[in-house]
Design a protein around this motif. Structure first.
Motif, short mmCIF file in Angstrom:
data_model
loop_
_atom_site.label_atom_id
_atom_site.label_comp_id
_atom_site.label_asym_id
_atom_site.label_seq_id
_atom_site.Cartn_x
_atom_site.Cartn_y
_atom_site.Cartn_z
N GLY A 133 -5.96 -2.36 -6.23
CA GLY A 133 -6.72 -1.15 -6.50
C GLY A 133 -5.81 0.02 -6.78
N TYR A 134 -6.33 0.98 -7.51
CA TYR A 134 -5.56 2.19 -7.87
C TYR A 134 -6.35 3.43 -7.49
CZ TYR A 134 -3.38 5.82 -10.70
OH TYR A 134 -2.76 6.98 -11.12
N LYS A 135 -5.74 4.27 -6.70
CA LYS A 135 -6.37 5.53 -6.30
C LYS A 135 -5.93 6.63 -7.25
CE LYS A 135 -6.51 8.93 -2.53
NZ LYS A 135 -5.67 9.95 -3.18
N PHE A 136 -6.93 7.25 -7.90
CA PHE A 136 -6.64 8.38 -8.77
C PHE A 136 -6.22 9.60 -7.96
CE2 PHE A 136 -9.25 5.79 -11.63
CZ PHE A 136 -8.53 5.90 -12.80
N LYS A 137 -5.79 10.62 -8.63
CA LYS A 137 -5.28 11.82 -7.96
C LYS A 137 -6.36 12.46 -7.09
CE LYS A 137 -6.44 15.15 -11.63
NZ LYS A 137 -5.92 16.21 -12.51
N ASP A 138 -5.93 13.12 -6.05
CA ASP A 138 -6.85 13.87 -5.21
C ASP A 138 -7.54 14.95 -6.03
OD1 ASP A 138 -6.13 12.39 -2.98
OD2 ASP A 138 -4.54 13.78 -2.40
N GLY A 139 -8.81 15.18 -5.75
CA GLY A 139 -9.54 16.23 -6.46
C GLY A 139 -9.89 15.88 -7.89
N LEU A 140 -9.84 14.59 -8.23
CA LEU A 140 -10.22 14.19 -9.60
C LEU A 140 -11.61 14.68 -9.94
CD1 LEU A 140 -9.53 12.35 -12.11
CD2 LEU A 140 -10.79 10.54 -10.90
N LEU A 141 -12.50 14.68 -8.95
CA LEU A 141 -13.88 15.13 -9.13
C LEU A 141 -14.10 16.50 -8.47
CD1 LEU A 141 -15.66 11.74 -8.36
CD2 LEU A 141 -14.92 12.63 -10.58
N GLY A 142 -13.04 17.28 -8.42
CA GLY A 142 -13.13 18.59 -7.79
C GLY A 142 -13.35 18.48 -6.29
N SER A 143 -14.30 19.22 -5.78
CA SER A 143 -14.59 19.18 -4.35
C SER A 143 -15.29 17.90 -3.93
CB SER A 143 -15.45 20.39 -3.96
OG SER A 143 -16.71 20.33 -4.64
N GLN A 144 -15.67 17.04 -4.90
CA GLN A 144 -16.39 15.80 -4.61
C GLN A 144 -15.46 14.60 -4.50
OE1 GLN A 144 -19.68 15.79 -3.82
NE2 GLN A 144 -19.39 18.01 -3.94
N GLY A 145 -14.14 14.86 -4.36
CA GLY A 145 -13.23 13.77 -4.06
C GLY A 145 -12.62 13.10 -5.27
N THR A 146 -12.40 11.79 -5.17
CA THR A 146 -11.71 11.05 -6.22
C THR A 146 -12.25 9.63 -6.30
OG1 THR A 146 -9.53 10.51 -7.13
CG2 THR A 146 -9.83 10.26 -4.75
N LEU A 147 -11.66 8.83 -7.20
CA LEU A 147 -12.12 7.45 -7.42
C LEU A 147 -11.00 6.46 -7.16
CD1 LEU A 147 -14.07 7.92 -10.79
CD2 LEU A 147 -15.03 7.90 -8.46
N LYS A 202 0.30 14.46 -6.32
CA LYS A 202 -1.04 14.28 -6.89
C LYS A 202 -1.95 13.45 -5.98
CE LYS A 202 0.30 14.63 -11.77
NZ LYS A 202 0.30 13.93 -13.08
N GLY A 203 -1.34 12.63 -5.13
CA GLY A 203 -2.14 11.80 -4.24
C GLY A 203 -2.51 10.44 -4.81
N THR A 204 -1.89 10.04 -5.93
CA THR A 204 -2.18 8.72 -6.49
C THR A 204 -1.54 7.64 -5.62
OG1 THR A 204 -0.26 8.88 -7.94
CG2 THR A 204 -2.39 9.58 -8.84
N ALA A 205 -2.15 6.45 -5.61
CA ALA A 205 -1.65 5.38 -4.75
C ALA A 205 -2.04 4.03 -5.32
CB ALA A 205 -2.20 5.54 -3.33
N LEU A 206 -1.30 3.01 -4.89
CA LEU A 206 -1.55 1.63 -5.30
C LEU A 206 -1.69 0.77 -4.05
CD1 LEU A 206 -1.59 -0.59 -7.56
CD2 LEU A 206 0.89 -0.77 -7.21
N ASP A 251 0.87 -1.18 0.00
CA ASP A 251 0.00 0.00 0.00
C ASP A 251 0.91 1.23 0.00
OD1 ASP A 251 -3.12 0.43 0.44
OD2 ASP A 251 -2.09 2.06 1.48
N ILE A 252 1.10 1.82 -1.18
CA ILE A 252 2.12 2.86 -1.30
C ILE A 252 1.61 4.05 -2.12
CG2 ILE A 252 4.08 1.27 -1.09
CD1 ILE A 252 4.32 1.38 -4.17
N PRO A 253 2.12 5.24 -1.83
CA PRO A 253 1.84 6.38 -2.71
C PRO A 253 2.66 6.26 -3.98
CG PRO A 253 3.34 7.03 -0.94
CD PRO A 253 2.95 5.60 -0.67
N LEU A 254 2.07 6.63 -5.11
CA LEU A 254 2.79 6.64 -6.38
C LEU A 254 3.30 8.03 -6.72
CD1 LEU A 254 0.51 4.29 -8.52
CD2 LEU A 254 2.63 3.72 -7.31
N ASN A 255 2.46 9.01 -6.51
CA ASN A 255 2.83 10.42 -6.71
C ASN A 255 2.29 11.20 -5.52
OD1 ASN A 255 2.75 13.24 -7.49
ND2 ASN A 255 3.16 12.56 -9.59
#
Length: 458
Positions: free
Chosen positions: A372-386, A311-315, A304-308
């Protein structure tokens, strides 16, 4: 009256002193500090998971005696409250109260098809009640001893999951190997030691399993296949070793292990665990009653690691191999928050085959993996990410002619991390039927279910 007024004012002053902080907008917890540094505290948490589910039912399924090929149900998968705290440098306590698998038929067990009275208001109970004492602390290294009603386990990481931080919509329940058979929703009365020594994290425990007769269901009759024994009950011994290659994990609460840190930590672990109990099961062989020891073990790796970091991406990923020896012929169906109550097409040698159930537990082995892959923070603006994910569970049990492959794929909408998230999940599971030899089951197609979960956690 003056004394009462003074007490009210004092309470208000203390409350204000607790909530006024420059970090208030960053806080995600309800916490009362017992000293100025905050090292001594009491904390309260609440988690609620609401499920909306459309399920393709197993052949012959009935709901309250009505045939149903599919069901749509609404339920509370988990509703939990925790109260815990560090009272002194050495004394820690932890309690959890709540309920699980609460839908319209949750108080209507499959054997109650005659319509006799049931009680839907009995679902909530204490999951945990634990006291711990820390005998040694040096930096991040510590040794603690504890006891009480607890989920602390040796089998694997997912035998003691932190349900508020799950990456997949639900945990692989097969790893909670005796759930609601000889435990209280995976908890047992246990004494244990846990600690961190350098890169090595450990858990050692001795548990006193509950009699299967108190599980709330009619115990399986003694037959040719192993079932949990009603005599010669013995203690259960457990051990789990985790080697932390990078960061160490959160060790605040006893047992509970994080599903995903969403890139907040850099974790790579190698894990090995075992659970053993003498005379755990019994079976009939001609006129003889034979007892078997239960031995469960696993080896696994967890990433469970950050990738960037910017940006807040993670795996997040996990892979494990599980050896599950309950005794000859043991096989148990289970359906998570089963939406059905019975079947017109029972399968000989197993029970509870209706609704969304499949062979979840058995003597044999299991391979489980998830990613699982976490997309960057704020991908959906103020509604978070996927965070999309997928998992595979392959249960190769002795009584199955074909292994039970369970596939899950879904996506988390992380509105506010784990504190507020929506998860959409599709699960595909196998269906079985009796086959020659009579004691074996053959695959007979597949069924699926769609589930939408809304989680609130603080």
């Amino acid at each position: 009256m003056k004394k009462i007024f003074s007490l009210i004012m004092l309470g208000t002053t203390v409350a204000v002193a607790q909530v006024k902080s420059p970090d208030d907008n960053k806080r995600n917890d309800i916490r009362y500090n017992l000293n100025e540094s905050g090292s001594h505290y009491v904390k309260f948490t609440f988690t609620n998971q609401v499920w909306l589910r459309l399920n393709d039912n197993n052949p012959g399924t009935t709901v309250l005696s009505d045939p149903k090929t599919s069901t749509f149900d609404i339920g509370l998968r988990r509703t939990r409250m925790q109260l815990f705290g560090q009272l002194t440098d050495r004394i820690f306590f932890y309690t959890q109260f709540g309920m699980n698998n609460f839908n319209k038929v949750s108080a209507f067990p499959a054997y109650n098809t005659a319509g006799t009275p049931s009680q839907r208001k009995i679902a909530a109970f204490f999951h945990d009640a634990v006291g711990e004492y820390e005998v040694q602390r040096k930096g991040n290294n510590f040794i603690r001893f504890g006891g009480g009603l607890t989920i602390v386990s040796g089998f694997s990481r997912f035998s003691q999951p932190s349900i508020g931080t799950i990456m997949t919509m639900d945990v692989p329940v097969f790893a909670q190997a005796t759930v609601d058979q000889t435990d209280q929703f995976s908890r047992k009365l246990t004494v244990y030691s846990r600690g961190q020594i350098g890169k090595l994290n450990y858990r050692l425990a001795i548990a006193d399993p509950f009699p299967v007769e108190t599980s709330g269901s009619v115990p399986a009759a003694l037959n040719q296949n192993s079932v949990f024994a009603q005599r010669k009950n013995s203690k259960q011994f457990q051990g789990l070793l985790i080697y932390n290659i990078f960061d160490t994990e959160d060790n605040t609460t006893p047992g509970y292990m994080t599903g995903t840190y969403l890139g907040k930590r850099k974790i790579l672990n190698l894990e090995a665990g075992i659970t053993s109990q003498k005379n755990a099961t019994w079976r009939k062989d001609a006129v003889d009653t034979l007892y078997s020891s239960m031995t469960l073990w696993s080896v696994a790796a967890y990433l469970d690691i950050p990738l960037n970091a910017e940006k807040g991406t993670a795996l997040s990923a996990y892979a494990g191999y599980f050896g599950t020896d309950y005794g000859k012929g043991y096989l148990r169906y289970n359906g998570i928050m089963n939406p059905a109550t019975g079947t017109t097409q029972p399968i000989a040698g197993v029970g509870g085959t209706h609704g969304n159930a499949y062979p979840m537990f058995g003597t044999g082995n299991v391979i489980y993996a998830q990613a699982g892959y976490k997309f960057k923070d704020g991908l959906l603006g103020s509604q978070g990410t996927l965070m999309p994910y997928a998992s595979l569970q392959r249960g190769d049990y002795d009584r199955l002619q074909d292994a039970a492959d369970i596939y899950n794929a879904g996506v988390n909408w992380l509105i506010k991390g784990h504190n507020g998230k929506l998860s959409l999940n599709y699960e595909s599971r196998p269906v079985y039927k009796n086959s020659a030899p009579v004691n074996e089951l053959a695959k007979d197609g597949r069924k699926g279910s769609w589930t939408l979960q809304y989680q609130i956690s603080i």
